[in-house]
Design a protein around this motif. Structure first.
Motif, PDB file in Angstrom:
ATOM      1  N   ASP A 134       0.856  -1.188   0.000  1.00  0.00           N
ATOM      2  CA  ASP A 134       0.000   0.000   0.000  1.00  0.00           C
ATOM      3  C   ASP A 134       0.893   1.239   0.000  1.00  0.00           C
ATOM      4  O   ASP A 134       0.902   2.027   0.947  1.00  0.00           O
ATOM      5  N   TYR A 135       1.637   1.405  -1.092  1.00  0.00           N
ATOM      6  CA  TYR A 135       2.672   2.445  -1.116  1.00  0.00           C
ATOM      7  C   TYR A 135       2.092   3.846  -1.128  1.00  0.00           C
ATOM      8  O   TYR A 135       2.720   4.795  -0.659  1.00  0.00           O
ATOM      9  N   HIS A 136       0.898   4.026  -1.659  1.00  0.00           N
ATOM     10  CA  HIS A 136       0.324   5.373  -1.775  1.00  0.00           C
ATOM     11  C   HIS A 136      -0.038   5.952  -0.416  1.00  0.00           C
ATOM     12  O   HIS A 136       0.214   7.122  -0.136  1.00  0.00           O
ATOM     13  N   ASP A 137      -0.625   5.131   0.469  1.00  0.00           N
ATOM     14  CA  ASP A 137      -1.091   5.630   1.760  1.00  0.00           C
ATOM     15  C   ASP A 137      -0.058   5.493   2.867  1.00  0.00           C
ATOM     16  O   ASP A 137       0.123   6.400   3.675  1.00  0.00           O
ATOM     17  N   ASN A 138       0.613   4.324   2.941  1.00  0.00           N
ATOM     18  CA  ASN A 138       1.461   4.088   4.114  1.00  0.00           C
ATOM     19  C   ASN A 138       2.681   3.213   3.864  1.00  0.00           C
ATOM     20  O   ASN A 138       3.478   3.026   4.778  1.00  0.00           O
ATOM     21  N   ARG A 139       2.818   2.633   2.669  1.00  0.00           N
ATOM     22  CA  ARG A 139       3.956   1.783   2.292  1.00  0.00           C
ATOM     23  C   ARG A 139       4.054   0.507   3.136  1.00  0.00           C
ATOM     24  O   ARG A 139       5.125  -0.089   3.251  1.00  0.00           O
ATOM     25  N   VAL A 140       2.959   0.055   3.686  1.00  0.00           N
ATOM     26  CA  VAL A 140       2.942  -1.170   4.478  1.00  0.00           C
ATOM     27  C   VAL A 140       2.452  -2.327   3.603  1.00  0.00           C
ATOM     28  O   VAL A 140       1.374  -2.225   3.001  1.00  0.00           O
ATOM     29  N   PRO A 141       3.200  -3.431   3.512  1.00  0.00           N
ATOM     30  CA  PRO A 141       2.765  -4.569   2.699  1.00  0.00           C
ATOM     31  C   PRO A 141       1.412  -5.123   3.152  1.00  0.00           C
ATOM     32  O   PRO A 141       1.155  -5.255   4.352  1.00  0.00           O
ATOM     33  N   LEU A 142       0.553  -5.370   2.173  1.00  0.00           N
ATOM     34  CA  LEU A 142      -0.740  -6.042   2.352  1.00  0.00           C
ATOM     35  C   LEU A 142      -1.775  -5.227   3.129  1.00  0.00           C
ATOM     36  O   LEU A 142      -2.896  -5.708   3.342  1.00  0.00           O
ATOM     37  N   ALA A 143      -1.439  -3.999   3.544  1.00  0.00           N
ATOM     38  CA  ALA A 143      -2.374  -3.216   4.354  1.00  0.00           C
ATOM     39  C   ALA A 143      -3.710  -3.018   3.637  1.00  0.00           C
ATOM     40  O   ALA A 143      -4.776  -3.121   4.244  1.00  0.00           O
ATOM     41  N   HIS A 144      -3.671  -2.730   2.335  1.00  0.00           N
ATOM     42  CA  HIS A 144      -4.900  -2.481   1.585  1.00  0.00           C
ATOM     43  C   HIS A 144      -5.650  -3.768   1.260  1.00  0.00           C
ATOM     44  O   HIS A 144      -6.783  -3.715   0.785  1.00  0.00           O
ATOM     45  N   TRP A 145      -5.020  -4.909   1.493  1.00  0.00           N
ATOM     46  CA  TRP A 145      -5.678  -6.199   1.258  1.00  0.00           C
ATOM     47  C   TRP A 145      -6.373  -6.725   2.517  1.00  0.00           C
ATOM     48  O   TRP A 145      -7.416  -7.368   2.419  1.00  0.00           O
TER      49      TRP A 145
END
Length: 280
Positions: free
Chosen positions: A156-167
């Protein structure tokens, strides 16, 4: 989280100044030039005008930027447009839009640009309405240029760059995480895949045919995409393109593209329409 917070702050500082204008000249202007000719171009959600600086330096007859925010349009008029030479500035106009209605006639533009706009519309219905309007003001066989984060990319690079956060995180969880990293409350972005956006475009009124005018990252082929990379993190972009090169070669044999796998959807579509009347 401190590292990510610093990264977002530095990136924001780079984009909101002369360096941001240079990024737009590198990434947007050469692609737009291929599809504008001497016609008219509209940027929907132009904000403070960074992309308008680049579009004004193409061969466009007219460049129009519209946004729902009167304050952003005032900022564009006050800060960005005066930096243009007079011959370029005279071809740029600003207009305030409603959320789901563009103040232009059907078929008025040769190219419509949606650059980092669609991810800020939450819900497929909101995205559909903006895409419908973008198609409406596009001339028959005109082009729609979209840049937006890709739902299928695992970070989720656009919002926070945390892997899988948007999933995996619910909306409230992503909002909390992004606020912790950025130090400011943001509504979470909502991403779709390349196929998801093409499905919405095919549902737009008047659309009879949707054709991909670019094949990979705004380019016509992989080599061009690799050579013409610009903006931020060029080294990382090159590594990603190298990683997807074998997959792209296979997908191309089946008429598809590795755009499905990249961090951003960067695509230009040619849109055929029915019963459209060009009113310039």
């Amino acid at each position: 989280m401190l590292f990510l917070s610093r990264w977002f702050r530095r990136l924001n500082e780079r984009y909101h100044g002369a360096e941001g204008d240079a990024f737009a000249l590198e990434e947007l202007a050469p692609v737009a030039q291929r599809f504008i000719g001497g016609g008219r171009v509209l940027e929907v959600g132009c904000g403070y005008g960074r992309n308008l600086i680049a579009l004004a330096q193409t061969s466009a007859k007219l460049v129009v930027g519209c946004d729902v925010s009167r304050e952003e349009l005032k900022r564009a008029a006050r800060e960005r447009l005066p930096t243009l030479p007079s011959e370029h500035r005279s071809r740029v106009a600003l207009a305030q839009q409603e959320h789901y209605r563009l103040p232009f006639r059907d078929g008025a533009f040769d190219l419509v640009v949606l650059w980092q706009v669609l991810e800020h519309l939450f819900g497929r219905d909101a995205k559909q309405r903006v895409l419908d309007e973008s198609v409406r003001v596009l001339r028959p066989a005109g082009h729609l240029l979209v840049e937006t984060p890709n739902q299928w990319f695992p970070v989720d690079y656009h919002d926070n760059r945390v892997p899988l956060a948007h999933w995996v995180l619910p909306r409230a969880g992503r909002m909390w995480l992004t606020a912790k990293i950025r130090g400011k409350r943001y509504e979470p972005s909502q991403y779709l895949s390349l196929g998801g956006y093409e499905q919405l475009l095919r549902r737009a009124p008047q659309v009879t045919r949707l054709e991909r005018a670019t094949q990979l990252y705004f380019a016509r082929e992989w080599g061009e995409a690799y050579r013409t990379l610009g903006g931020t993190q060029v080294a990382l972009k090159r590594l990603i393109l190298l990683a997807v090169a074998p997959v792209h070669a296979i997908l191309r044999r089946f008429g598809s593209t590795a755009d499905h796998l990249l961090p951003s959807i960067r695509m230009v579509w040619r849109i055929e329409k029915r019963d459209a009347v060009v009113q310039l």
